[in-house]
Design a protein around this motif. Structure first.
Motif, short mmCIF file in Angstrom:
data_model
loop_
_atom_site.label_atom_id
_atom_site.label_comp_id
_atom_site.label_asym_id
_atom_site.label_seq_id
_atom_site.Cartn_x
_atom_site.Cartn_y
_atom_site.Cartn_z
N LYS A 102 61.64 -60.96 3.34
CA LYS A 102 61.65 -61.20 4.80
C LYS A 102 60.99 -60.04 5.52
CE LYS A 102 65.60 -64.31 5.37
NZ LYS A 102 66.90 -64.52 6.05
N LEU A 103 61.17 -58.83 4.98
CA LEU A 103 60.60 -57.63 5.58
C LEU A 103 60.00 -56.78 4.46
CD1 LEU A 103 60.29 -56.14 8.31
CD2 LEU A 103 62.39 -54.89 7.73
N PRO A 104 58.70 -56.49 4.50
CA PRO A 104 58.07 -55.72 3.42
C PRO A 104 58.67 -54.32 3.30
CG PRO A 104 56.43 -56.76 4.83
CD PRO A 104 57.75 -56.90 5.53
N LEU A 105 58.52 -53.74 2.13
CA LEU A 105 58.89 -52.35 1.93
C LEU A 105 57.74 -51.45 2.42
CD1 LEU A 105 60.55 -52.30 -1.62
CD2 LEU A 105 61.66 -52.39 0.62
N ASP A 106 58.07 -50.20 2.64
CA ASP A 106 57.05 -49.24 3.07
C ASP A 106 56.36 -48.57 1.89
OD1 ASP A 106 57.57 -49.47 5.93
OD2 ASP A 106 59.48 -48.48 5.49
N PHE A 107 57.08 -48.40 0.79
CA PHE A 107 56.48 -47.76 -0.38
C PHE A 107 57.12 -48.28 -1.66
CE2 PHE A 107 60.03 -44.99 0.76
CZ PHE A 107 60.58 -44.60 -0.45
N MET A 108 56.41 -48.10 -2.76
CA MET A 108 56.87 -48.62 -4.05
C MET A 108 56.40 -47.71 -5.17
SD MET A 108 58.02 -50.78 -6.33
CE MET A 108 58.32 -52.45 -5.74
N VAL A 109 57.31 -47.45 -6.13
CA VAL A 109 56.95 -46.76 -7.37
C VAL A 109 57.31 -47.69 -8.52
CG1 VAL A 109 57.11 -44.64 -8.71
CG2 VAL A 109 57.64 -44.59 -6.26
N VAL A 110 56.31 -48.21 -9.22
CA VAL A 110 56.55 -48.98 -10.43
C VAL A 110 56.76 -47.99 -11.56
CG1 VAL A 110 55.58 -50.58 -12.12
CG2 VAL A 110 55.28 -51.02 -9.68
N THR A 111 57.88 -48.11 -12.25
CA THR A 111 58.25 -47.12 -13.27
C THR A 111 58.51 -47.81 -14.61
OG1 THR A 111 60.55 -47.28 -12.54
CG2 THR A 111 59.23 -45.47 -11.64
N ASP A 112 57.48 -48.42 -15.15
CA ASP A 112 57.64 -49.06 -16.45
C ASP A 112 57.89 -48.01 -17.53
OD1 ASP A 112 57.39 -51.92 -16.10
OD2 ASP A 112 55.34 -51.55 -15.45
N HIS A 113 58.60 -48.42 -18.58
CA HIS A 113 58.94 -47.50 -19.67
C HIS A 113 57.66 -46.94 -20.31
CE1 HIS A 113 63.18 -48.60 -19.63
NE2 HIS A 113 62.84 -49.87 -19.60
N SER A 114 57.64 -45.62 -20.51
CA SER A 114 56.47 -45.00 -21.15
C SER A 114 56.39 -45.34 -22.63
CB SER A 114 56.52 -43.48 -20.96
OG SER A 114 57.73 -42.94 -21.46
N GLU A 115 57.51 -45.70 -23.24
CA GLU A 115 57.53 -46.06 -24.65
C GLU A 115 56.88 -47.44 -24.83
OE1 GLU A 115 60.30 -43.11 -23.46
OE2 GLU A 115 60.31 -45.22 -22.87
N TYR A 116 55.78 -47.49 -25.56
CA TYR A 116 55.01 -48.72 -25.77
C TYR A 116 54.54 -49.32 -24.44
CZ TYR A 116 57.00 -48.59 -30.54
OH TYR A 116 57.37 -48.22 -31.81
N LEU A 117 54.20 -48.47 -23.48
CA LEU A 117 53.78 -48.93 -22.16
C LEU A 117 52.67 -49.97 -22.26
CD1 LEU A 117 53.87 -48.51 -19.02
CD2 LEU A 117 52.02 -46.84 -19.34
N GLY A 118 52.92 -51.16 -21.74
CA GLY A 118 51.92 -52.22 -21.70
C GLY A 118 51.62 -52.89 -23.03
#
Length: 461
Positions: free
Chosen positions: A92-108
């Protein structure tokens, strides 16, 4: 400051003590000049997320989350996107900032196993994990076999040498950073480069989210649990990155699941060595903030350690992240006790190792922020993606889903909505946390206000 909701009641958890974050001389108000029209030298409140997972996390691709950071950034900035379960969602209301913090172990890595055009999908382990058709049980069994051979009973790690090759990790990390950069829009929506270091020795959660001020001078490969499960080694690596020009901080989370290790009054050596001045300085140099609430419960306190607090039972998580049993209740699991213990330690060694500011987090693994309690879409797609699943007290081999709350929010007072300003606000601890609601709060503490009162028209200045 941490604000939490319970039914229609809002509780303000106010911490006024030397243990809490103090505004440094470098904090607001600013005397500098801004780079966006929204610049305010006395600071604006911004709402964001510092703990978000997507299909790039190794523990999500097998649960049919085949979307990456792009989906998370689009959702956070207010776009209508598709939930991994197939339905449309929009904030309903966007965020102002975002940090995507996927696991570094086997990232992607796991996500690429499901792409038949990617060379990773041709690996024997990939064929087992993907299995034939949509056999989730077979895929899950192969995945847990990979995890069990990676994470040893003593907490050490022996990663798959092919999946953990430096060349492959470097390539995926570069792509991950490029995606984050492409969604950064100064003044409107800020994205910061980050990832999660996922140490869990003997089942005790010691995870940290590592966040960078900019995408300049980044490491070639993020430090992972495969490199070390010891937070002190992580801090040493962070210091080395600073020597090479990077600016970064780490945010520990889920002390409530740490079996007493997260805010222990001893170091991590295993020899029960009391905290030293060097240790305390290293911790505060690298960890100015801690996550106090998220979907896997709050880490402020517990009725077992705060029996006289009628709100201590707010969003208690009782099951381990993985495996049977119940969470071990130890006072050093909780931020409130860390504040108290930090003052005592400071009396002995002259430095407080727990002088934290606080943020709220999500730890949602679907790429969907899901902090809106009225529109919560679950933590994991195939485990809690529907209302029926979220009402289950237990699933085979899984923690209770009915205990999961919606995501918390990380909020800052910053001069403008840019990477520099948002990061610097976190670094100087001008933050507050909520259990998901957008409540704007500002606190000043000190002994030199003179006759200034909140009723003054220019009291902030």
């Amino acid at each position: 400051m941490y604000l939490r909701n319970k039914g229609l009641m809002t509780m303000l958890g106010l911490f006024f003590a030397a243990a809490c974050a103090s505004i440094s001389e470098a904090g607001c108000p600013s005397t500098g000049e801004g780079t966006t029209p929204g610049f305010n030298r006395l600071c604006n409140p911004y709402f964001g997320q510092t703990h978000q997972h997507t299909g790039w996390s190794f523990d999500e691709a097998i649960y049919n989350v085949r979307v990456g950071p792009e989906n998370a950034y689009k959702h956070a900035r207010g776009d209508e996107v598709t939930h991994p379960s197939g339905y449309k969602v929009q904030l309903k209301l966007p965020l102002d900032f975002m940090v995507v913090t996927d696991h570094s172990e086997y990232l992607g890595m796991l996500l690429r196993m499901y792409d038949p055009t990617n060379p990773v999908s041709k690996l024997p382990i990939a064929k087992k994990i993907v299995a034939s058709g949509d056999d989730v049980e077979a895929s899950t069994a192969a995945f847990y076999n990979l995890v069990s051979t990676t994470i040893q009973p003593d907490g050490t790690a022996k990663p798959n040498p092919i999946l953990a090759s430096p060349r492959l990790r470097r390539s995926l990390w570069q792509e991950y950073v490029q995606i984050t950069d492409s969604f950064n829009n100064p003044g409107t929506f800020t994205t910061l480069v980050g990832y999660e270091w996922s140490s869990q020795p003997n089942g005790s959660n010691l995870h940290r989210n590592v966040i960078f001020r900019s995408s300049d001078n980044l490491p070639d490969i993020p430090f992972s649990y495969f490199d070390s499960g010891d937070p002190e080694v992580l801090w040493k690596w962070m210091d080395e990155q600073r020597d090479q020009g990077a600016t970064l901080l780490a945010i520990p989370h889920n002390g409530n699941l740490s079996n007493g290790l997260m805010y222990a009054r001893k170091d991590f050596s295993g020899n029960s060595i009391p905290i030293t001045e060097a240790y305390a300085k290293a911790r505060m140099r690298n960890e100015p903030l801690t996550e106090i609430v998220q979907t896997k419960g709050q880490s402020e306190t517990n009725p077992m350690v705060a029996p006289n607090d009628e709100f201590a039972d707010f969003e208690i998580w009782t099951k381990p992240v993985a495996g049977p049993g119940v969470v071990k209740i130890v006072e050093t699991n909780y931020v409130r006790n860390a504040f108290i213990n930090g003052l005592a330690i400071e009396q002995d060694i002259g430095v407080n190792p727990f002088k934290y500011g606080v943020v709220g987090g999500g730890d949602i693994h679907t790429s969907i922020v899901s902090h809106e309690e009225y529109a919560h879409t679950g933590e994991h797609n195939l485990k809690s993606g529907t209302p029926e699943q979220r009402l289950l007290e237990s699933l085979p081999g899984e923690p209770s889903k009915i205990e999961q709350g919606s995501a918390g929010l990380s909020n800052v007072w910053a001069e403008e909505n840019t990477r520099k300003a948002i990061y610097d606000a976190m670094a100087r601890q001008e933050t507050w946390a909520t259990s998901g609601s957008r409540i704007t709060v500002r606190i000043f503490g000190g002994f030199d206000f003179g006759t200034t009162t909140p009723a003054d028209s220019n009291w902030v200045e």
